[in-house]
Design a protein around this motif. Sequence first.
Motif, PDB file in Angstrom:
ATOM      1  N   HIS A  25      27.237  50.249  31.659  1.00 35.76           N
ATOM      2  CA  HIS A  25      28.374  50.118  31.419  1.00 35.76           C
ATOM      3  C   HIS A  25      29.201  49.716  32.686  1.00 35.76           C
ATOM      4  CE1 HIS A  25      28.107  53.180  28.214  1.00 35.76           C
ATOM      5  NE2 HIS A  25      26.919  53.914  29.104  1.00 35.76           N
ATOM      6  N   SER A  26      30.464  49.153  32.579  1.00 32.93           N
ATOM      7  CA  SER A  26      31.228  48.568  33.779  1.00 32.93           C
ATOM      8  C   SER A  26      32.673  48.623  33.261  1.00 32.93           C
ATOM      9  CB  SER A  26      30.704  47.173  33.977  1.00 32.93           C
ATOM     10  OG  SER A  26      31.195  46.362  33.138  1.00 32.93           O
ATOM     11  N   GLU A  27      33.361  48.623  34.297  1.00 36.15           N
ATOM     12  CA  GLU A  27      34.858  48.637  34.182  1.00 36.15           C
ATOM     13  C   GLU A  27      35.594  48.197  35.594  1.00 36.15           C
ATOM     14  OE1 GLU A  27      36.080  52.694  33.050  1.00 36.15           O
ATOM     15  OE2 GLU A  27      36.009  53.346  34.975  1.00 36.15           O
ATOM     16  N   ASP A  28      36.726  47.660  35.320  1.00 44.85           N
ATOM     17  CA  ASP A  28      37.320  47.193  36.220  1.00 44.85           C
ATOM     18  C   ASP A  28      37.602  48.290  37.539  1.00 44.85           C
ATOM     19  OD1 ASP A  28      37.145  44.799  35.614  1.00 44.85           O
ATOM     20  OD2 ASP A  28      39.494  44.720  35.006  1.00 44.85           O
ATOM     21  N   LYS A  29      37.494  48.127  38.977  1.00 37.66           N
ATOM     22  CA  LYS A  29      37.909  49.161  39.775  1.00 37.66           C
ATOM     23  C   LYS A  29      39.475  49.096  40.125  1.00 37.66           C
ATOM     24  CE  LYS A  29      36.068  50.937  44.159  1.00 37.66           C
ATOM     25  NZ  LYS A  29      35.122  50.813  45.302  1.00 37.66           N
ATOM     26  N   ILE A  30      40.114  50.216  40.058  1.00 33.13           N
ATOM     27  CA  ILE A  30      41.378  50.241  39.774  1.00 33.13           C
ATOM     28  C   ILE A  30      41.744  50.843  41.277  1.00 33.13           C
ATOM     29  CG2 ILE A  30      43.566  51.038  39.059  1.00 33.13           C
ATOM     30  CD1 ILE A  30      42.059  49.066  37.286  1.00 33.13           C
TER      31      ILE A  30
ATOM     32  N   LYS B 169      47.569  50.635  41.228  1.00 35.91           N
ATOM     33  CA  LYS B 169      47.078  50.898  39.591  1.00 35.91           C
ATOM     34  C   LYS B 169      46.533  49.399  39.094  1.00 35.91           C
ATOM     35  CE  LYS B 169      48.441  55.081  39.837  1.00 35.91           C
ATOM     36  NZ  LYS B 169      47.278  56.135  40.339  1.00 35.91           N
ATOM     37  N   LYS B 170      46.515  48.550  39.989  1.00 34.72           N
ATOM     38  CA  LYS B 170      45.951  47.299  39.563  1.00 34.72           C
ATOM     39  C   LYS B 170      44.442  47.133  39.785  1.00 34.72           C
ATOM     40  CE  LYS B 170      50.277  44.861  39.765  1.00 34.72           C
ATOM     41  NZ  LYS B 170      51.238  43.687  40.439  1.00 34.72           N
ATOM     42  N   PRO B 171      43.855  46.067  38.897  1.00 33.08           N
ATOM     43  CA  PRO B 171      42.447  45.830  39.293  1.00 33.08           C
ATOM     44  C   PRO B 171      42.113  45.247  40.830  1.00 33.08           C
ATOM     45  CG  PRO B 171      42.814  45.167  37.242  1.00 33.08           C
ATOM     46  CD  PRO B 171      44.203  45.475  37.972  1.00 33.08           C
ATOM     47  N   ILE B 172      41.100  45.900  41.426  1.00 27.96           N
ATOM     48  CA  ILE B 172      40.795  45.349  42.838  1.00 27.96           C
ATOM     49  C   ILE B 172      40.079  43.880  42.786  1.00 27.96           C
ATOM     50  CG2 ILE B 172      39.573  45.933  44.998  1.00 27.96           C
ATOM     51  CD1 ILE B 172      39.950  48.889  44.309  1.00 27.96           C
ATOM     52  N   LEU B 173      40.403  43.056  43.444  1.00 21.63           N
ATOM     53  CA  LEU B 173      39.593  41.868  43.386  1.00 21.63           C
ATOM     54  C   LEU B 173      38.805  41.395  44.430  1.00 21.63           C
ATOM     55  CD1 LEU B 173      42.829  39.593  42.090  1.00 21.63           C
ATOM     56  CD2 LEU B 173      41.479  40.643  40.782  1.00 21.63           C
TER      57      LEU B 173
ATOM     58  N   THR C 201      36.608  38.473  46.993  1.00 20.59           N
ATOM     59  CA  THR C 201      37.255  37.292  47.760  1.00 20.59           C
ATOM     60  C   THR C 201      37.139  36.158  46.827  1.00 20.59           C
ATOM     61  OG1 THR C 201      34.809  36.864  48.357  1.00 20.59           O
ATOM     62  CG2 THR C 201      36.037  38.091  49.915  1.00 20.59           C
ATOM     63  N   LEU C 202      36.618  36.087  45.809  1.00 15.24           N
ATOM     64  CA  LEU C 202      36.726  34.899  44.859  1.00 15.24           C
ATOM     65  C   LEU C 202      37.923  35.340  43.639  1.00 15.24           C
ATOM     66  CD1 LEU C 202      32.911  34.174  43.974  1.00 15.24           C
ATOM     67  CD2 LEU C 202      34.702  32.840  45.730  1.00 15.24           C
ATOM     68  N   GLY C 203      38.625  36.456  44.018  1.00 16.38           N
ATOM     69  CA  GLY C 203      39.607  36.585  42.934  1.00 16.38           C
ATOM     70  C   GLY C 203      39.229  37.436  41.696  1.00 16.38           C
ATOM     71  N   ASP C 204      37.759  37.648  41.723  1.00 17.26           N
ATOM     72  CA  ASP C 204      37.386  38.280  40.506  1.00 17.26           C
ATOM     73  C   ASP C 204      37.363  39.621  40.472  1.00 17.26           C
ATOM     74  OD1 ASP C 204      36.608  35.845  39.211  1.00 17.26           O
ATOM     75  OD2 ASP C 204      34.772  35.783  40.447  1.00 17.26           O
ATOM     76  N   PRO C 205      37.722  40.738  39.414  1.00 18.36           N
ATOM     77  CA  PRO C 205      37.688  42.095  39.443  1.00 18.36           C
ATOM     78  C   PRO C 205      36.570  42.629  39.879  1.00 18.36           C
ATOM     79  CG  PRO C 205      38.682  41.081  37.305  1.00 18.36           C
ATOM     80  CD  PRO C 205      38.079  40.085  37.983  1.00 18.36           C
ATOM     81  N   VAL C 206      36.744  43.835  40.932  1.00 18.75           N
ATOM     82  CA  VAL C 206      35.504  44.501  41.302  1.00 18.75           C
ATOM     83  C   VAL C 206      35.153  45.306  40.272  1.00 18.75           C
ATOM     84  CG1 VAL C 206      34.655  46.005  43.110  1.00 18.75           C
ATOM     85  CG2 VAL C 206      35.882  44.193  43.637  1.00 18.75           C
TER      86      VAL C 206
END
Length: 321
Positions: A107-112, A117-121, A123-128
């Motif tokens: 399972h995986s989900e964006d770290k908020i 309340k927004k996804p943490i990005l 260094t490459l700008g992709d969601p953690v």
Amino acid sequence: MKTKTEPKTKEKTIKISAEEILTNQLIEFFEKGNTFSKDWDDSTEGKVLNCHSSKEYNGSNIVLLMMHQILNGHPHSIYCGFGQGKALKLKLKKGSKSARILMPILHSEDKIDPETKKPILDTLGDPVKNKWTTYKTACVFNIDQFEDSEQKQKILDKFVSTPGATVQRFKDHKPTEKLINSYIKRESIDVFFGGNSAFYTPSADTVTIPKKEQFTSRCGFYGTYLHELIHSSGHQKRLNRPTLTAPNTDRKSYCLEELITELAAINLCHELKISTIDKIQNSAAYLESWVKTLRQDKKVLFRLLNQSTKAIKYLKGEIKK
């Protein structure tokens, strides 16, 4: 005058969880006085195989399938699912009971960010991503649970080899010696040979074990040695496993720790191709305490299997402190 009849009530179906099924099998295994003894010069060279994919089972599934094999007296360590058997044109014998194995679900989900309340990005700008694993069970059957047929014989001919000559004298097992020496050197653990008992002392971080010459078999020696080293992986400066670090008076933690180390030793011995444990280290009365622990908490087995896997990985240097 008509008499009233009591309305029919539906019988309640009690649903048993997969964890309870596996735990009940383990309890049955111990109560029958079984061990996980298994020679590595057997027909499949110590491998537990899926005859459809030709792949080896691994991890906790080795223990679960070996337990099923021993309980039911099957001579071969070969399994497949019902659908896989059907695809191989195998017909299951009536009344056959399946073994249960664990299948991981990732399972995986964006770290908020808790503030925005927004996804943490990254260094490459992709969601953690937060990642975790859960497990579901699947049913598999031993090859000996299928009816004899030409196709079944072809499968046995493919996977079963003629056992070689049995080695009678006790020789060192180089891969195991290498793993043990690497671990005790990396972790600075002192090992003392002598006496008539094997144990790990957390306060001194030492292992004591009888001399190699005192053991009647190679698997007995290495199985016992690995069992005690796995205890050491739970030291507070390593994995800090609560079942090891709990006070000596905590009998429940002691029993859980023994289950964790035994399951880990079984898996590790299988992986190293020496043998699984010849003899579970203590008496029948000791095994009864294991059964009592499992009866009290039917959901504890998955947690124990997870802890045993972590212990193995730590011993092999695959995870850090």
